[in-house]
Design a protein around this motif. Structure first.
Motif, short mmCIF file in Angstrom:
data_model
loop_
_atom_site.label_atom_id
_atom_site.label_comp_id
_atom_site.label_asym_id
_atom_site.label_seq_id
_atom_site.Cartn_x
_atom_site.Cartn_y
_atom_site.Cartn_z
N LEU A 164 0.83 -1.21 0.00
CA LEU A 164 0.00 0.00 0.00
C LEU A 164 0.86 1.26 0.00
O LEU A 164 0.57 2.23 -0.70
CB LEU A 164 -0.95 -0.01 1.20
N VAL A 165 1.94 1.23 0.78
CA VAL A 165 2.88 2.35 0.80
C VAL A 165 3.50 2.53 -0.58
O VAL A 165 3.54 3.63 -1.14
CB VAL A 165 3.97 2.15 1.88
N ASP A 166 3.99 1.42 -1.16
CA ASP A 166 4.62 1.49 -2.48
C ASP A 166 3.65 1.97 -3.56
O ASP A 166 4.07 2.63 -4.52
CB ASP A 166 5.19 0.13 -2.88
N ALA A 167 2.38 1.65 -3.40
CA ALA A 167 1.37 2.10 -4.36
C ALA A 167 1.11 3.60 -4.26
O ALA A 167 0.59 4.21 -5.18
CB ALA A 167 0.06 1.33 -4.16
N GLY A 168 1.48 4.20 -3.13
CA GLY A 168 1.27 5.63 -2.95
C GLY A 168 -0.01 5.97 -2.21
O GLY A 168 -0.41 7.14 -2.16
N CYS A 169 -0.64 4.98 -1.61
CA CYS A 169 -1.94 5.20 -0.95
C CYS A 169 -1.90 6.26 0.14
O CYS A 169 -2.85 7.03 0.28
CB CYS A 169 -2.44 3.90 -0.34
N PHE A 170 -0.84 6.29 0.90
CA PHE A 170 -0.79 7.17 2.05
C PHE A 170 -0.28 8.57 1.74
O PHE A 170 -0.22 9.42 2.63
CB PHE A 170 0.05 6.53 3.17
N ARG A 171 0.07 8.80 0.49
CA ARG A 171 0.53 10.12 0.06
C ARG A 171 -0.33 10.67 -1.06
O ARG A 171 0.03 11.64 -1.71
CB ARG A 171 1.98 10.06 -0.39
N LEU A 172 -1.46 10.06 -1.27
CA LEU A 172 -2.33 10.43 -2.38
C LEU A 172 -2.77 11.89 -2.31
O LEU A 172 -2.75 12.59 -3.32
CB LEU A 172 -3.54 9.50 -2.40
N LEU A 173 -3.12 12.37 -1.14
CA LEU A 173 -3.63 13.74 -1.00
C LEU A 173 -2.55 14.79 -0.75
O LEU A 173 -2.84 15.98 -0.81
CB LEU A 173 -4.67 13.81 0.12
N LEU A 174 -1.34 14.34 -0.48
CA LEU A 174 -0.27 15.32 -0.27
C LEU A 174 0.08 15.99 -1.60
O LEU A 174 0.09 15.34 -2.64
CB LEU A 174 0.99 14.64 0.26
N PRO A 175 0.39 17.27 -1.56
CA PRO A 175 0.81 17.93 -2.80
C PRO A 175 2.17 17.40 -3.26
O PRO A 175 2.98 16.95 -2.44
CB PRO A 175 0.89 19.41 -2.42
N PRO A 176 2.41 17.46 -4.56
CA PRO A 176 3.72 17.00 -5.07
C PRO A 176 4.91 17.69 -4.40
O PRO A 176 5.95 17.07 -4.21
CB PRO A 176 3.65 17.32 -6.56
N SER A 177 4.74 18.93 -4.01
CA SER A 177 5.83 19.65 -3.36
C SER A 177 6.22 19.04 -2.01
O SER A 177 7.30 19.31 -1.49
CB SER A 177 5.46 21.12 -3.16
N HIS A 178 5.34 18.19 -1.47
CA HIS A 178 5.61 17.52 -0.20
C HIS A 178 5.74 16.00 -0.37
O HIS A 178 5.58 15.24 0.58
CB HIS A 178 4.51 17.84 0.81
N GLY A 179 5.99 15.57 -1.60
CA GLY A 179 6.22 14.16 -1.86
C GLY A 179 4.99 13.34 -2.16
O GLY A 179 5.06 12.12 -2.18
N GLY A 180 3.87 14.00 -2.38
CA GLY A 180 2.64 13.27 -2.65
C GLY A 180 2.23 13.29 -4.10
O GLY A 180 2.93 13.82 -4.96
N ALA A 181 1.07 12.72 -4.35
CA ALA A 181 0.54 12.63 -5.71
C ALA A 181 -0.30 13.84 -6.09
O ALA A 181 -0.56 14.07 -7.26
CB ALA A 181 -0.28 11.35 -5.87
N GLY A 182 -0.76 14.59 -5.09
CA GLY A 182 -1.57 15.77 -5.39
C GLY A 182 -2.95 15.46 -5.92
O GLY A 182 -3.50 16.19 -6.74
N ALA A 183 -3.54 14.38 -5.45
CA ALA A 183 -4.88 13.99 -5.91
C ALA A 183 -5.93 14.96 -5.41
O ALA A 183 -5.77 15.60 -4.37
CB ALA A 183 -5.21 12.58 -5.41
N ASP A 184 -7.01 15.05 -6.17
CA ASP A 184 -8.15 15.85 -5.71
C ASP A 184 -9.09 14.96 -4.90
O ASP A 184 -8.86 13.75 -4.76
CB ASP A 184 -8.85 16.54 -6.89
N LEU A 185 -10.14 15.54 -4.37
CA LEU A 185 -11.05 14.80 -3.49
C LEU A 185 -11.74 13.66 -4.23
O LEU A 185 -11.91 12.57 -3.67
CB LEU A 185 -12.08 15.74 -2.88
N ALA A 186 -12.12 13.86 -5.46
CA ALA A 186 -12.78 12.80 -6.23
C ALA A 186 -11.84 11.61 -6.42
O ALA A 186 -12.26 10.45 -6.30
CB ALA A 186 -13.25 13.33 -7.58
N GLN A 187 -10.58 11.87 -6.71
CA GLN A 187 -9.61 10.79 -6.88
C GLN A 187 -9.37 10.06 -5.56
O GLN A 187 -9.28 8.83 -5.53
CB GLN A 187 -8.30 11.34 -7.44
N ALA A 188 -9.27 10.80 -4.48
CA ALA A 188 -9.06 10.18 -3.17
C ALA A 188 -10.27 9.34 -2.77
O ALA A 188 -10.12 8.25 -2.20
CB ALA A 188 -8.80 11.26 -2.12
#
Length: 82
Positions: free
Chosen positions: A45-69
């Motif tokens: 799950l960590v490798d898939a990026g689940c726990f960083r989905l909502l973090l902005p890219p500037s903080h190491g996340g994917a920058g998903a919006d609410l619909a994607q999350a």
């Protein structure tokens, strides 16, 4: 080797979750019995990026919006609602 969340766009994380969901479903009884995620599944799950989905890219996340999350949460909840 899977890409880290830093290298993944939201759609790539969602695709990884869709691939991972059947494995989550297969392990649902183990998760329920142990009352925790097995370490190997947690790492997936960590490798898939689940726990960083909502973090902005500037903080190491994917920058998903609410619909994607929400889609990610729904996919994992369908696999194992506990």
């Amino acid at each position: 080797m899977p890409k880290s969340a830093i290298e993944r766009a939201p759609d790539a994380v969602l695709a990884a979750i869709d691939v991972l969901a059947p494995r989550v479903a297969e392990r649902a009884a183990d998760v329920e019995a142990a009352r925790r995620l097995p370490p190997d599944l947690l790492h997936e799950l960590v490798d898939a990026g689940c726990f960083r989905l909502l973090l902005p890219p500037s903080h190491g996340g994917a920058g998903a919006d609410l619909a994607q999350a929400t889609r990610a949460t729904e996919s994992l909840a369908r696999a194992d609602g506990s």
